[in-house]
Design a protein around this motif. Structure first.
Motif, short mmCIF file in Angstrom:
data_model
loop_
_atom_site.label_atom_id
_atom_site.label_comp_id
_atom_site.label_asym_id
_atom_site.label_seq_id
_atom_site.Cartn_x
_atom_site.Cartn_y
_atom_site.Cartn_z
N ASP A 25 -10.82 -14.50 22.98
CA ASP A 25 -9.77 -15.57 22.81
C ASP A 25 -10.67 -16.35 22.06
O ASP A 25 -10.47 -16.80 23.34
CB ASP A 25 -9.37 -14.92 23.99
N HIS B 24 -12.16 -25.10 16.38
CA HIS B 24 -11.15 -26.18 16.60
C HIS B 24 -11.07 -27.51 17.43
O HIS B 24 -11.22 -28.44 18.11
CB HIS B 24 -9.83 -25.53 17.32
N PRO C 23 -0.04 -17.35 19.76
CA PRO C 23 -0.51 -17.19 20.01
C PRO C 23 -1.05 -15.24 19.41
O PRO C 23 0.00 -14.63 19.70
CB PRO C 23 -1.39 -17.66 21.98
N THR D 116 -9.70 -19.97 22.03
CA THR D 116 -8.51 -20.76 22.73
C THR D 116 -8.09 -20.75 24.41
O THR D 116 -8.59 -22.05 24.25
CB THR D 116 -6.87 -20.77 22.46
N ASN D 117 -9.15 -20.17 24.62
CA ASN D 117 -9.06 -20.08 26.32
C ASN D 117 -10.91 -19.41 26.61
O ASN D 117 -10.91 -19.61 27.92
CB ASN D 117 -8.10 -20.04 27.14
N HIS E 116 -9.06 -18.61 16.01
CA HIS E 116 -8.76 -18.30 17.10
C HIS E 116 -8.75 -17.14 17.93
O HIS E 116 -8.61 -17.41 18.90
CB HIS E 116 -7.26 -17.85 16.84
N TYR E 117 -9.86 -16.08 16.88
CA TYR E 117 -10.19 -15.67 17.74
C TYR E 117 -10.99 -14.16 17.32
O TYR E 117 -11.72 -14.20 15.54
CB TYR E 117 -9.02 -14.51 19.01
N PRO F 172 -1.79 -23.20 13.06
CA PRO F 172 -1.79 -23.13 14.74
C PRO F 172 -0.10 -22.11 14.23
O PRO F 172 0.89 -23.42 13.81
CB PRO F 172 -1.69 -24.17 14.78
#
Length: 292
Positions: A270, A244, A22, A272-273, A254-255, A19
């Motif tokens: 992505d 994660h 971003p 993360t979202n 992450h992607y 981490p």
């Protein structure tokens, strides 16, 4: 850790990373000026770039990308094995491992052009602007095929990657050696016999998450499954994605990225979202960077 599969047209990868700031799909224009993390020279890009990048204190760290000449480059973790130069050679551009991909994509139109100028840079094991030093090796791709550059024994070693897959440590020769052993072959050459054994392999696939196991799984997916669409590649990326969670709190995916080299298109997933972003470099011509 990261996993890559390429075809003649498509590049696909997972970006597994601790981490930090971003990762975003980002556009850098031609004539963009940047400074390596060591030295005082300013580099002016000749090519537009579209890629997965981190932004920190006015600087972009590129994880992977394509430029307007159709050259693709990606960096992957290469812990323990990475052996960079200890000092900057005279009359060369000083780069950290994190800077190298910026130089590749910003200043070259082909793998051959990169290889012709490798002796003009010194990649030394020094921290980037975020005070972190990341051990990387690199995959490059153009119309001639897929290649790798690995920092071994204090120098950059470049060679073709006929396996069309890539992960992390150990180096490519050893990865192919482990693959051949699984297939009942000897040696470190990715040969026609290797491809034949992959295409006819009927034993259970390796299920571990190590770099060696992911290399084997990627090779089986590439040569037995022979994916030729983004959707087929995405299925494999999902299979090697690191979630994660509490178990993977410090290194996770992450992607996911799929680049169509023919069309200059980048699809950024992505994780993360849950957002999916699709951009075509040919339509991006603005004079300033843009994060999507």
């Amino acid at each position: 850790m990261c996993t890559v599969i390429t075809t003649e047209q498509l590049f696909s990868r997972t970006m597994d990373f601790p981490p930090r700031t971003p990762w975003k799909l980002t556009y850098l224009p031609a004539d963009y000026q940047w400074q390596p993390a060591i030295g005082h020279r300013v580099v002016i890009n000749h090519h537009r770039i579209l890629g997965g990048m981190r932004y920190f204190a006015g600087h972009y760290l590129i994880g992977d990308g394509i430029n307007d000449a159709g050259l693709v480059c990606a960096e992957l973790f290469f812990p323990v094995a990475a052996d960079y130069q200890e000092w900057v050679r005279p009359q060369t551009l000083a780069l950290t491992p994190q800077d190298f991909i910026n130089w590749v994509l910003g200043s070259h139109d082909s793998v051959a052009a990169v290889l012709a100028e490798l002796n003009q840079v010194s990649v030394v094991g020094q921290p980037w602007f975020d005070r972190q030093q990341y051990p990387f090796h690199w995959l490059l791709m153009d119309r001639r095929g897929t290649f790798v550059i690995e920092p071994l024994n204090g120098r950059l070693r470049a060679r073709p990657n006929p396996a069309s897959v890539f992960t992390n440590t150990p180096d490519l020769d050893q990865q192919v050696g482990h693959l051949n052993t699984m297939l009942g072959l000897t040696g470190h050459q990715f040969s026609r016999a290797t491809i034949h054994r992959l295409q006819t392999y009927s034993q259970p696939e390796p299920q571990g998450g190590s770099s060696v196991d992911r290399f084997k799984r990627a090779a089986l997916a590439r040569w037995r499954g022979q994916p030729n669409t983004s959707q087929q590649l995405r299925i494999f990326l999902q299979d090697v994605t690191v979630p994660h969670n509490q178990r993977h709190a410090h290194n996770y995916t992450h992607y996911q990225a799929i680049i169509d080299r023919y069309r200059g298109e980048y699809t950024f997933y992505d994780l993360t979202n849950g957002q999916e972003i699709h951009k075509n470099l040919a339509l991006l011509t603005g004079p300033v960077p843009n994060r999507f």
